[in-house]
Every structure is written in structure tokens, then in C-alpha cells.
Scaffold this motif. Structure first.
Motif, short mmCIF file in Angstrom:
data_model
loop_
_atom_site.label_atom_id
_atom_site.label_comp_id
_atom_site.label_asym_id
_atom_site.label_seq_id
_atom_site.Cartn_x
_atom_site.Cartn_y
_atom_site.Cartn_z
N VAL A 1 -8.64 -8.30 5.52
CA VAL A 1 -8.90 -8.80 4.16
C VAL A 1 -7.60 -8.75 3.39
CG1 VAL A 1 -10.22 -8.45 2.04
CG2 VAL A 1 -11.27 -7.98 4.26
N LYS A 2 -7.24 -9.87 2.78
CA LYS A 2 -5.99 -9.96 2.04
C LYS A 2 -6.19 -9.51 0.59
CE LYS A 2 -4.11 -13.53 4.91
NZ LYS A 2 -3.30 -14.70 5.02
N PRO A 3 -5.30 -8.64 0.12
CA PRO A 3 -5.40 -8.21 -1.27
C PRO A 3 -4.99 -9.35 -2.21
CG PRO A 3 -3.41 -7.34 -0.28
CD PRO A 3 -4.17 -8.04 0.81
N ASN A 4 -5.54 -9.32 -3.42
CA ASN A 4 -5.16 -10.31 -4.43
C ASN A 4 -4.45 -9.58 -5.57
OD1 ASN A 4 -7.20 -9.16 -6.08
ND2 ASN A 4 -8.71 -10.61 -5.31
N ARG A 5 -4.11 -10.31 -6.60
CA ARG A 5 -3.38 -9.74 -7.74
C ARG A 5 -4.14 -8.56 -8.35
NH1 ARG A 5 0.68 -11.78 -10.61
NH2 ARG A 5 0.41 -13.83 -9.70
N PHE B 1 -3.90 -5.34 -6.31
CA PHE B 1 -2.64 -4.63 -6.53
C PHE B 1 -2.61 -3.94 -7.89
CE2 PHE B 1 -1.01 -7.23 -3.03
CZ PHE B 1 -0.38 -6.24 -2.29
N THR B 2 -3.17 -4.56 -8.90
CA THR B 2 -3.23 -3.94 -10.23
C THR B 2 -4.00 -2.63 -10.15
OG1 THR B 2 -3.09 -6.08 -11.34
CG2 THR B 2 -3.95 -4.25 -12.63
N CYS B 3 -5.14 -2.65 -9.47
CA CYS B 3 -5.95 -1.44 -9.33
C CYS B 3 -5.24 -0.40 -8.47
CB CYS B 3 -7.30 -1.78 -8.72
SG CYS B 3 -8.33 -2.82 -9.78
N LEU B 4 -4.58 -0.84 -7.43
CA LEU B 4 -3.87 0.08 -6.54
C LEU B 4 -2.70 0.74 -7.28
CD1 LEU B 4 -3.62 1.28 -3.76
CD2 LEU B 4 -2.29 -0.71 -3.07
N GLY C 1 3.46 3.89 -5.10
CA GLY C 1 3.34 2.81 -6.08
C GLY C 1 4.49 1.83 -5.98
N CYS C 2 5.70 2.35 -5.84
CA CYS C 2 6.88 1.47 -5.69
C CYS C 2 6.77 0.64 -4.42
CB CYS C 2 8.16 2.29 -5.69
SG CYS C 2 8.62 2.94 -7.30
N HIS C 3 6.31 1.27 -3.35
CA HIS C 3 6.13 0.54 -2.08
C HIS C 3 5.19 -0.65 -2.27
CE1 HIS C 3 5.15 -0.36 2.09
NE2 HIS C 3 3.89 -0.24 1.74
N TYR C 4 4.05 -0.41 -2.88
CA TYR C 4 3.08 -1.49 -3.05
C TYR C 4 3.54 -2.52 -4.08
CZ TYR C 4 -0.20 0.62 0.11
OH TYR C 4 -0.79 1.11 1.25
N PHE C 5 4.27 -2.08 -5.08
CA PHE C 5 4.80 -3.02 -6.07
C PHE C 5 5.71 -4.04 -5.40
CE2 PHE C 5 8.05 -4.35 -9.11
CZ PHE C 5 7.24 -4.89 -10.11
N PHE C 6 6.64 -3.56 -4.59
CA PHE C 6 7.55 -4.48 -3.91
C PHE C 6 6.86 -5.27 -2.81
CE2 PHE C 6 10.59 -1.41 -5.76
CZ PHE C 6 11.27 -2.31 -6.57
N ASP D 1 5.63 -9.12 0.88
CA ASP D 1 4.69 -9.24 1.99
C ASP D 1 3.50 -10.16 1.71
OD1 ASP D 1 6.27 -7.36 3.35
OD2 ASP D 1 5.09 -5.69 2.56
N HIS D 2 3.19 -10.35 0.43
CA HIS D 2 1.96 -11.08 0.09
C HIS D 2 2.19 -12.30 -0.80
CE1 HIS D 2 -0.40 -7.93 1.96
NE2 HIS D 2 0.39 -7.08 1.37
N GLY D 3 3.43 -12.50 -1.24
CA GLY D 3 3.74 -13.68 -2.06
C GLY D 3 3.10 -13.67 -3.44
N ILE D 4 2.80 -12.48 -3.93
CA ILE D 4 2.21 -12.36 -5.27
C ILE D 4 3.30 -11.86 -6.21
CG2 ILE D 4 0.48 -11.19 -6.68
CD1 ILE D 4 -1.21 -10.90 -4.10
N THR D 5 3.69 -12.69 -7.16
CA THR D 5 4.73 -12.32 -8.10
C THR D 5 4.15 -11.39 -9.16
OG1 THR D 5 5.80 -14.46 -7.76
CG2 THR D 5 6.46 -13.19 -9.71
N PRO D 6 4.73 -10.19 -9.29
CA PRO D 6 4.24 -9.27 -10.33
C PRO D 6 4.37 -9.89 -11.73
CG PRO D 6 5.72 -8.14 -8.80
CD PRO D 6 5.81 -9.62 -8.51
N ALA D 7 3.38 -9.64 -12.55
CA ALA D 7 3.38 -10.18 -13.92
C ALA D 7 3.01 -9.06 -14.89
CB ALA D 7 2.39 -11.33 -14.03
#
Length: 86
Positions: free
Chosen positions: A45-49, A52-55, A68-73, A78-84
């Protein structure tokens, strides 16, 4: 009880996984949220934006800075989701 319902679901999509991660985050159970996301990955299952916010919230509340830094980057790399900002 929520985890029992989740574990018995026959079709766990990203919404179901994210809901559980959010619940762990809200109750200060960052380690449980991290473990759950690893199982999510293993089940394909692929995570969505929002996942990641919840994580990231779970990591913040539990003082898990390195994780947290690991998952932020990982969001972008790895997932092509640009942090906003939201």
C-alpha cells in the motif's frame, strides 16, 4: 478496539492505514505508527500526503526526530510527494 477492527478488515486501503497511523499519532504512540507504516509498505500500500502528515506528527509527539527526518526526506525522494506547508 480500533486495531482489532483494522486487523479484521478484508480490504485495507491507504485511507484505513492512514486512519490507524493518525490514531497512534494522536495518542503519542509514535513507535506503533512507525511499525504500522512498515507493514503498510510490506503489503504494497502506497502512502499518500496525509499518511506522511500523520506519520510526521507521530514522530514529533513521540520525540522521534531522526525517524521524522527520514520520512520527511523519503516523501520526495522515494514517493514523489513534495512536502508542503499544510
Amino acid at each position: 478496539y480500533a486495531r482489532q477492527v483494522f486487523d479484521n478488515m478484508s480490504n485495507r486501503d491507504a485511507v484505513a492505514w492512514t486512519t490507524m497511523v493518525s490514531g497512534y499519532a494522536q495518542h503519542g504512540k509514535g513507535e506503533d505508527a512507525l511499525k504500522l507504516v512498515q507493514v503498510m509498505y510490506l503489503e504494497g500500500v502506497k502512502p499518500n500526503r496525509l499518511t506522511f502528515t500523520c506519520l510526521l506528527s507521530a514522530c514529533c509527539h513521540a520525540g522521534l526526530l531522526d525517524e521524522g527526518c527520514h520520512y520527511f526526506f523519503s516523501m520526495d525522494q522515494d514517493h514523489g510527494i513534495t512536502p508542503a506547508a499544510e
